[in-house]
Structures are given as C-alpha cells and as structure tokens.
Design a protein around this motif. Structure first.
Motif, short mmCIF file in Angstrom:
data_model
loop_
_atom_site.label_atom_id
_atom_site.label_comp_id
_atom_site.label_asym_id
_atom_site.label_seq_id
_atom_site.Cartn_x
_atom_site.Cartn_y
_atom_site.Cartn_z
N LYS A 250 0.85 -1.19 0.00
CA LYS A 250 0.00 0.00 0.00
C LYS A 250 0.89 1.24 0.00
N ILE A 251 0.63 2.15 -0.94
CA ILE A 251 1.38 3.40 -1.03
C ILE A 251 0.49 4.53 -0.51
N TYR A 252 0.94 5.17 0.54
CA TYR A 252 0.17 6.24 1.18
C TYR A 252 0.70 7.60 0.74
N ASP A 253 -0.19 8.41 0.18
CA ASP A 253 0.19 9.77 -0.20
C ASP A 253 0.12 10.64 1.05
N LYS A 254 1.08 10.40 1.94
CA LYS A 254 1.13 11.12 3.21
C LYS A 254 2.51 11.72 3.41
N GLY A 255 2.55 12.84 4.10
CA GLY A 255 3.81 13.49 4.38
C GLY A 255 3.58 14.84 5.01
N PHE A 256 4.55 15.73 4.81
CA PHE A 256 4.45 17.09 5.34
C PHE A 256 4.78 18.10 4.25
N GLU A 257 4.11 19.22 4.30
CA GLU A 257 4.39 20.31 3.39
C GLU A 257 4.90 21.50 4.19
N THR A 258 5.94 22.11 3.69
CA THR A 258 6.54 23.26 4.37
C THR A 258 6.31 24.51 3.55
N THR A 259 5.74 25.51 4.17
CA THR A 259 5.50 26.78 3.48
C THR A 259 6.10 27.93 4.29
N LEU A 260 6.51 28.96 3.57
CA LEU A 260 7.10 30.14 4.21
C LEU A 260 5.99 31.16 4.44
N ALA A 261 5.75 31.51 5.70
CA ALA A 261 4.68 32.44 6.05
C ALA A 261 5.27 33.71 6.68
N THR A 262 4.56 34.84 6.45
CA THR A 262 5.00 36.12 7.03
C THR A 262 3.94 36.63 7.99
N ASP A 263 4.34 36.93 9.20
CA ASP A 263 3.42 37.42 10.21
C ASP A 263 4.07 38.62 10.91
N GLY A 264 3.50 39.82 10.67
CA GLY A 264 4.05 41.02 11.30
C GLY A 264 5.47 41.31 10.87
N GLY A 265 5.74 40.99 9.62
CA GLY A 265 7.08 41.24 9.10
C GLY A 265 8.09 40.18 9.44
N ILE A 266 7.67 39.16 10.20
CA ILE A 266 8.58 38.06 10.57
C ILE A 266 8.24 36.83 9.73
N GLN A 267 9.25 36.31 9.06
CA GLN A 267 9.05 35.12 8.23
C GLN A 267 9.42 33.85 9.00
N ASP A 268 8.61 32.83 8.81
CA ASP A 268 8.89 31.55 9.47
C ASP A 268 8.29 30.43 8.62
N TYR A 269 8.85 29.24 8.76
CA TYR A 269 8.36 28.08 8.03
C TYR A 269 7.28 27.39 8.84
N ARG A 274 0.17 16.31 5.47
CA ARG A 274 -0.58 16.16 4.23
C ARG A 274 -1.03 14.70 4.11
N ALA A 275 -2.29 14.48 3.75
CA ALA A 275 -2.81 13.12 3.58
C ALA A 275 -3.65 13.06 2.31
N GLY A 276 -3.31 12.08 1.46
CA GLY A 276 -4.03 11.93 0.20
C GLY A 276 -4.54 10.51 0.03
N ASP A 277 -4.45 10.01 -1.20
CA ASP A 277 -4.98 8.70 -1.54
C ASP A 277 -4.07 7.56 -1.08
N ILE A 278 -4.65 6.37 -1.06
CA ILE A 278 -3.90 5.14 -0.84
C ILE A 278 -3.98 4.32 -2.12
N TYR A 279 -2.82 3.94 -2.64
CA TYR A 279 -2.77 3.19 -3.90
C TYR A 279 -2.27 1.78 -3.62
N ILE A 280 -2.97 0.78 -4.19
CA ILE A 280 -2.58 -0.62 -4.04
C ILE A 280 -2.20 -1.18 -5.41
N PRO A 281 -0.91 -1.37 -5.68
CA PRO A 281 -0.50 -1.90 -6.98
C PRO A 281 -0.79 -3.40 -7.10
N LYS A 282 -0.96 -3.85 -8.32
CA LYS A 282 -1.18 -5.27 -8.57
C LYS A 282 0.14 -6.02 -8.42
N ILE A 283 0.08 -7.17 -7.74
CA ILE A 283 1.27 -7.98 -7.49
C ILE A 283 1.11 -9.35 -8.14
#
Length: 343
Positions: A250-269, A274-283
């Motif tokens: 089973k392949i899980y489309d799961k992980g983390f996404e990192t974005t750069l955000a600005t709040d009050g002139g201060i930038q931070d990541y 992230r969670a998506g589909d589950i794919y089952i390949p034929k064996i």
C-alpha cells in the motif's frame, strides 16, 4: 537435464523438493535426511526419487549435478564445503554460514571450482519485494528516509541459533536488496525469556552511508504472526504486509508540506501534515520459491551468477555477525567494514 539432490526433509526441504520436481528442466535425484521417517514421507509422495540417510551418497553420486541444503544453520558450512569439493553446484538455505570467514571460504571455493553457489534469500525472488524495489526506483515516492520491519510469531524455536540468525536474514536481505547499500553501523539488543543463551526477542538497528536508518523487530515469542515492512520516503510512505492477500503493498500519499509564512514582518516556516490517496498496486502471485529454484537451475545451465550469489550471502552473514557482537556487549553500536562489502 540437471539432476538435483535435496538434503534436509524437515520443514523447508519438502518445499524445495516440490518445486524442483515440478520443474521440467531438472530432475530430483535424491532426498536425504538423518530421520528416516522424513525420507519415507517424501518417497511416498515422490516414489521416483531415491532416498538415503547418508549425505555421502549424494556426494559420491556421479549423476547428481547439484545439492540443495536445507539443514540446520550450524551444519551449512561443512555440508556446503563437502558438496563443492565433490564438484556439486549448491543452493544453501539462509544463512550461508554462521561466520563471515566461513562464508568467504565457500565463495572462494565455488569460484575456484567454477561452481554455482546460491543462497536461499527467498524474499529477493518475491514479486512483492521486487515491486517494492520498482516503486522506490521509478515512482514519485521520493528518497527513502527510514524503514522498519517486524517479523513476529509464537515459535518456532531453533536448537542451534537464536531468533536473529533464524529470522533476520529475511529482512536484512530485503533491506540490502532495496537500497543497494551496506550498513556502516549495526547494533542489537535482545533477551532469552524461554531458553538460556538463545535469544527469542531481538531488536536490530542499521545505519547506511546515504543516511537511511533501519530497525528490525524479530521475535518467536509474540501473540501475533506479523510480516510487515514500512518505508517512509520524502513524499510518500509504503507498507509491505506479506500476510495481506488483498493488498500486500500500500502506497500512502502522506507526508508534510513546508510553506514560508510572514506574520508582522517576521518570516517563518510552517510545517503541515498532508494526507491523500492510498494506492494498491497489482502484485504477481507467482510463488517466490518457484522463481528461486528456476533461477538456480537456469544459472547452472547458462553458467551465470545468481542474484543471491556467494557475495550476497556474505553480506547478510557479516551484518548478522556484527549484530551478534553488539548483542553480546549489550547493544554497543558496531562500525562495519562497509567499504569492503559495499555495492
């Protein structure tokens, strides 16, 4: 036609006999076991096969081209050595031997006599494991970061080796096959709860040159039978469950996404899951041992090097031997001679 003998008619030997017997490119010439009742059981099913309690009968048989060794691990080295000295191609069940030195000697002897030496790392012939390698190499899952496996059951206890030497060769060979690296560091801890000095529970840690780390949980003292490997990659995650007939991978489309955000002139990541589909390949449902035994016969016929050759067997034994040293020292991290055994 290649004529094959099988020594060891207990748990695994009959599976080898069945697969060789059903292969039209070879003939099962002999079966051998010290327990005559086991030999007789084989002969009742395959009356055309010759049976013996004496391993020397296989060695002296001019008609026998190859010997498959499915005996206890502690006997592998001596039996394999005698078979090679007698001019026989050999298929040795895992592990190849119990020391790196012995395994190297067998490999050198096979090369000197121009004979096939193949190790029964069956999972490298498993269509699911091969699909797993294909996924890692050709899809968008990203670079593997870490992996861990669990190989658990209630029993069987071996009289000659602990659970690590009995079961861990499977997972070590899978990991080495998948990432094509030899570990730079190994450690292991374990306990003997049922028998003195032979651990029935072991936890192993492997670290590889690329930064991948791996963990193995091996036990014959567990309420559930589990055969599962998890691989966490940069973009996706994969679970291989060898007991799940409906979806072994089973392949899980799961992980983390990192974005750069600005709040009050201060930038931070900001890191968001992230969670998506589950794919089952034929064996493919082909039996791994059928693929393995056919490969052995083909290598003999064509004079080709097996996928799980002597060097493959040495690598797995060296990891086990290093882990054994760590186990005796309470889990000390051991550096390996990884440059010597690198891919």
């Amino acid at each position: 036609m290649i004529k094959v003998a099988v020594v060891g008619c207990g748990y695994w030997g009959p599976n080898l006999i069945r697969n060789f017997y059903e292969n039209p490119s070879c003939k099962v010439d002999y079966c051998c076991d010290m327990d005559n009742s086991k030999v007789e059981k084989v002969l009742r099913k395959y009356p055309s096969i010759r049976g013996t309690n004496d391993f020397d009968d296989l060695l002296s048989s001019a008609e026998t081209d190859a010997i498959a060794i499915a005996t206890p691990a502690s006997t592998h080295y001596e039996m394999a050595k005698k078979a090679l000295e007698a001019g026989k191609h050999i298929l040795v069940e895992k592990p190849l031997s119990l020391t790196t030195e012995e395994s190297e000697k067998l490999n050198e002897l096979a090369e000197k006599k121009n004979l096939i030496l193949m190790v029964g790392h069956t999972f490298e012939y498993n269509p699911a494991v091969r699909k797993l390698k294909e996924i890692l190499n050709t899809t968008d899952v990203g670079k593997a970061l870490y992996m861990y496996s669990a190989r658990l059951n209630l029993g069987v206890f071996r009289d000659d080796v602990n659970v690590m030497w009995n079961l861990a060769p499977h997972d070590i060979s899978i990991f080495l096959y998948l990432i094509e690296e030899f570990p730079i560091a190994v450690s292991a801890i374990g306990k003997s709860f049922v028998r003195n000095k032979l651990e029935d529970v072991v936890f192993m840690y492997l670290e590889f040159p690329s930064g991948i780390i791996a963990h193995l949980h091996i036990s014959c003292l567990d309420p559930s039978k589990i055969r599962k490997t998890t691989i966490v990659c940069e973009r996706k995650m994969i679970i291989y469950d060898d007991l799940d007939n409906e979806g072994r991978i089973k392949i899980y489309d799961k992980g983390f996404e990192t974005t750069l955000a600005t709040d009050g002139g201060i930038q931070d990541y900001i890191i968001r899951p992230r969670a998506g589909d589950i794919y089952i390949p034929k064996i493919d449902n082909s039996e791994p041992l059928r693929i393995e035994t056919e490969h052995f016969i083909e290598c003999i016929e064509k004079g080709e090097k097996p996928l799980t050759d002597g060097l493959n067997g040495i690598r797995v034994v060296n990891v086990l031997e290093t882990a054994e040293s760590s186990l005796r020292e309470g889990g000390t991290i051991k550096k390996t001679q990884w440059m010597k055994w690198k891919f």
